[in-house]
Enzyme design. Structure first.
Site, PDB file in Angstrom:
ATOM      1  N   GLY A  47       0.807  -1.209   0.000  1.00 17.50           N
ATOM      2  CA  GLY A  47       0.000   0.000   0.000  1.00 17.50           C
ATOM      3  C   GLY A  47       0.841   1.260   0.000  1.00 17.50           C
ATOM      4  N   GLY A  48       0.330   2.279   0.687  1.00 20.85           N
ATOM      5  CA  GLY A  48       1.025   3.562   0.730  1.00 20.85           C
ATOM      6  C   GLY A  48       2.410   3.489   1.336  1.00 20.85           C
ATOM      7  N   GLY A 107      21.544  11.067 -32.078  1.00 22.70           N
ATOM      8  CA  GLY A 107      21.101  11.736 -30.861  1.00 22.70           C
ATOM      9  C   GLY A 107      21.602  11.056 -29.611  1.00 22.70           C
ATOM     10  CB  ALA A 108      22.290   7.518 -28.749  1.00 24.82           C
TER      11      ALA A 108
END
Length: 556
Positions: free
Chosen positions: A211-212, A446-447
């Site tokens: 959970g949280g 771009g890499a």
């Protein structure tokens, strides 16, 4: 005329001068016996009572609970703290605290510590704060007093400028205390965020975390897990089955290997608690106590000018041949020793902490053995977070480049490779620590720019004579640039091969980038270690200012 009431005698006036008789004396009340005053406790008795209460806090309310913890293959909270910290260095705070909840039988169960042990000690002689859930008490569930203890410890760690380690083994929020337990988690999350980038925060998962409660580890810098005993998930297997119909075990849903290799939530996974906690100690030895300090230096036996002759044979000249980037790291760093981060997740990029001439560095390197070293969504996220961590804690960055580009594909594009790749770009552009990049072989498109090229702010860029820096590979480039000529040729295959060689000779030779100032030097692979160490020494006290702003807005 006056009437007289029947049965009432008329008053007889006293004779003049007569003296009234006094009322009879009231006998005195019997004295109330006063018990003798209890003798004041002696100092010895007070000390004995203190010792009894502290022993009760250590032992817990149920001796059988320790046996049950051991039967599951798990250590107790205090045993774990003993393994994490230097011997006899732990100082506990609020060990006698109890909850004040009522209802649901809680008023009859008020054990000391309220299910969490908090305090500080040392690791390799340096102060470290720690809290450990005690599963023997309320299953380690968090209530109001439990949370308040953690809040105080976190505040102390931030004020003292020392790392914080959480040893997690708890059942989530204490249902009997309602929303006050949930508010306790909110206070933890707020402090995790406030401490981010100020002090190192390490979460060690040694039991369930559902959970949280799972959000606090996710906000910290590193997450350690132990196979077979630790799990993390927001909704458990029962909820998953109810909502989706899927059947899955606790380990299959959120076990150590799932989070270490698939989700990337866990940074490290180990087979037992002892090994896990020893590795936490080693990681702490590489980190500064806070963001105002440099990482601790350590003298070693490895010579700064040691030549790295074997690198020439470790890395094949042909870009089509694979090799293990880890072998390159072992040859370069001190004594071949490095600490890899996320070793099982996004394996096409290697992120590691190591030392060069005793100084801690962070290394980001493409791994040709996985996806040919191409960058994908997961690798971009992994490297970006590592770069941000190193920059936050004054750890110099070395980037070893051998990247053919971003991984192509519909799944990658639809999954947001553009924004995820931009995370790595943003992290490097925003980093002010010393930054050195070394191009071993391929650096395409771009890499290449994203992998800390000179154009985005690398302080120094080196390349081996085997480097190929280009917009794309020669084959792809020739097909674009010479498409018409190839198609019009009588022998397209031979023409394509000739044009590929022409393109390589013109734009992809090792010195093309050096001639244009895009790399600072082309170096012999055997000189790599010495060049890096001398460059780091020059940049050790680098200072760079960022624009005045509240904070940036990095890609989501």
């Amino acid at each position: 005329m006056h009437s007289t009431l029947v049965g009432t005698a008329p008053a007889v006036p006293a004779a003049a001068g007569a003296i009234a008789e006094p009322a009879p004396p009231v006998p005195p009340a019997a004295p109330v016996p006063v018990p003798p005053a209890a003798p004041a406790p002696t100092l010895a008795e007070l000390r004995a009572e203190l010792a009894r209460r502290k022993e009760a806090a250590v032992q817990g309310p149920d001796p059988a609970a320790t046996e049950r913890q051991h039967a599951k293959g798990k250590l107790t909270a205090r045993e774990r703290i003993g393994l994490l910290l230097d011997k006899d260095s732990f100082t506990e705070i609020e060990g006698l605290r109890r909850h004040r909840a009522t209802g649901f039988g809680m008023e009859a169960k008020k054990p000391y510590t309220d299910g969490v042990v908090t305090g500080w000690g040392t690791v390799h002689g340096r102060t470290v704060f720690v809290y450990a859930h005690d599963f023997r008490i309320f299953g380690g569930a968090l209530g109001e007093a439990h949370a308040a203890k953690i809040h105080k410890l976190m505040d102390l760690a931030l004020a003292a400028g020392a790392p914080l380690v959480s040893l997690n083994d708890g059942a989530g929020a204490r249902i009997q205390e309602g929303v006050t337990a949930l508010a306790g988690y909110g206070g933890i999350f707020q402090r995790n965020t406030r401490a981010s980038g100020v002090i190192p925060q390490i979460s060690v998962m040694l039991g369930p975390c559902a959970g949280g409660a799972a959000y606090s580890p996710a906000l910290t810098d590193f997450v350690f897990m132990v196979r077979g005993t630790s799990q993390m998930f927001l909704t458990g297997p029962d909820v998953v089955k109810t909502v989706t119909g899927e059947e899955v075990s606790h380990d299959g849903l959120g076990g150590a290997d799932v989070h270490a290799a698939t989700s990337g939530v866990a940074t490290f996974a180990y087979d037992d608690e002892e090994t896990c906690l020893e590795e936490v100690r080693f990681l702490l030895s590489l980190l500064p106590s806070n963001n105002r300090e440099l990482p601790p230096a350590a003298a070693g036996g490895d010579r700064a000018e040691r030549r790295t002759e074997s690198l020439a044979s470790l890395v094949p000249l042909s870009g089509k041949d694979s090799y293990d980037m880890r072998a390159v790291l072992e040859e370069i760093v001190d004594d071949g020793d490095y600490f890899e981060v996320h070793p099982a997740w996004a394996t096409n990029v290697v992120c590691a902490l190591a030392r060069l001439d005793g100084q801690v560095v962070g290394i980001v390197a493409n791994q040709p053995r996985a996806m040919a070293g191409a960058l994908d969504i997961s690798a971009s996220e992994k490297a970006a977070r590592f770069v941000q961590f190193c920059d936050a804690f004054n750890i110099a960055l070395i980037t070893l480049v051998d990247v053919p580009g971003f991984l192509p594909g519909v799944d990658q594009e639809h999954g947001g490779i553009i924004r995820h790749g931009a995370k790595l770009l943003y992290a490097y552009c925003n980093a002010t620590v010393p930054r050195i990049s070394l191009i071993l072989r391929k650096a395409y498109g771009g890499a290449y720019i994203v992998m800390d090229s000179q154009s985005i702010g690398a302080d120094l860029t080196y390349a081996w004579p085997s480097n190929e820096i280009a917009v794309m590979g020669a084959e792809g480039a020739a097909n674009v640039v010479f498409r018409r000529e190839i198609n019009a040729s009588e022998d397209p295959g031979a023409t394509r091969a000739r044009k590929v060689e022409e393109y390589k000779a013109e734009l992809m030779h090792p010195y093309y980038a050096a001639e244009r100032g895009l790399v600072d030097d082309v170096i012999d692979p055997a000189e790599t270690r010495g060049v890096l160490i001398r460059s780091l020494a020059m940049l050790r006290f680098k200072h760079a200012d960022l624009p005045s702003r509240k904070h940036g807005n990095p890609p989501a």
